[in-house]
Design a protein around this motif. Structure first.
Motif, PDB file in Angstrom:
ATOM      1  N   ARG A  98       0.974  -1.053   0.102  1.00 44.13           N
ATOM      2  CA  ARG A  98      -0.028   0.042  -0.058  1.00 44.13           C
ATOM      3  C   ARG A  98       0.852   1.260   0.061  1.00 44.13           C
ATOM      4  N   LEU A  99       0.558   2.011  -0.941  1.00 40.80           N
ATOM      5  CA  LEU A  99       1.459   3.472  -1.138  1.00 40.80           C
ATOM      6  C   LEU A  99       1.040   4.264   0.015  1.00 40.80           C
ATOM      7  N   ALA A 100       1.718   5.333   0.356  1.00 36.69           N
ATOM      8  CA  ALA A 100       1.555   6.438   1.170  1.00 36.69           C
ATOM      9  C   ALA A 100      -0.071   6.913   1.037  1.00 36.69           C
ATOM     10  N   ASP A 101      -0.681   6.969  -0.306  1.00 35.87           N
ATOM     11  CA  ASP A 101      -1.815   7.626  -0.539  1.00 35.87           C
ATOM     12  C   ASP A 101      -2.769   6.656  -0.400  1.00 35.87           C
ATOM     13  N   GLY A 102      -2.531   5.236  -0.130  1.00 33.31           N
ATOM     14  CA  GLY A 102      -3.741   4.315  -0.098  1.00 33.31           C
ATOM     15  C   GLY A 102      -3.568   3.452  -1.059  1.00 33.31           C
ATOM     16  N   THR A 103      -3.023   3.816  -2.343  1.00 31.83           N
ATOM     17  CA  THR A 103      -3.055   3.027  -3.568  1.00 31.83           C
ATOM     18  C   THR A 103      -2.565   1.608  -3.314  1.00 31.83           C
TER      19      THR A 103
END
Length: 88
Positions: free
Chosen positions: A22-27
């Motif tokens: 999970r990337l920092a932006d939630g993606t």
């Protein structure tokens, strides 16, 4: 955790990761191909990786540079180095 250990986890992700990253932006991020190790050590850690974002509808190919925190990207001056222009 040393960056070298993170690189090993990335390269052997199928044995370590049980769910998408999970990337920092939630993606959500799925590693389709981890890339090949850059043995010259001049430039990104891994070359020619293939990643899928979100639901897998968007797949991209490029290089991977692994750091413990995002601020290391600019601290190591990768942002102005053309060797890193293909990092995804």
């Amino acid at each position: 955790m040393p960056e070298a250990l993170l690189r090993e986890i990335w390269k052997d992700h199928s044995n370590f990761l049980r769910a998408p990253l999970r990337l920092a932006d939630g993606t959500l991020l799925t590693i389709l191909e981890c890339g090949r190790e850059n043995t010259h050590r001049d430039g990104p850690d891994l070359l020619d990786a293939r990643l899928a974002f979100a639901d897998g509808a968007v797949a991209v190919r490029g290089d991977v540079e692994i750091h413990l925190t995002p601020r290391h990207w600019s601290a190591h001056h990768h942002d102005g180095d053309p060797k890193y222009s293909n990092v995804i």
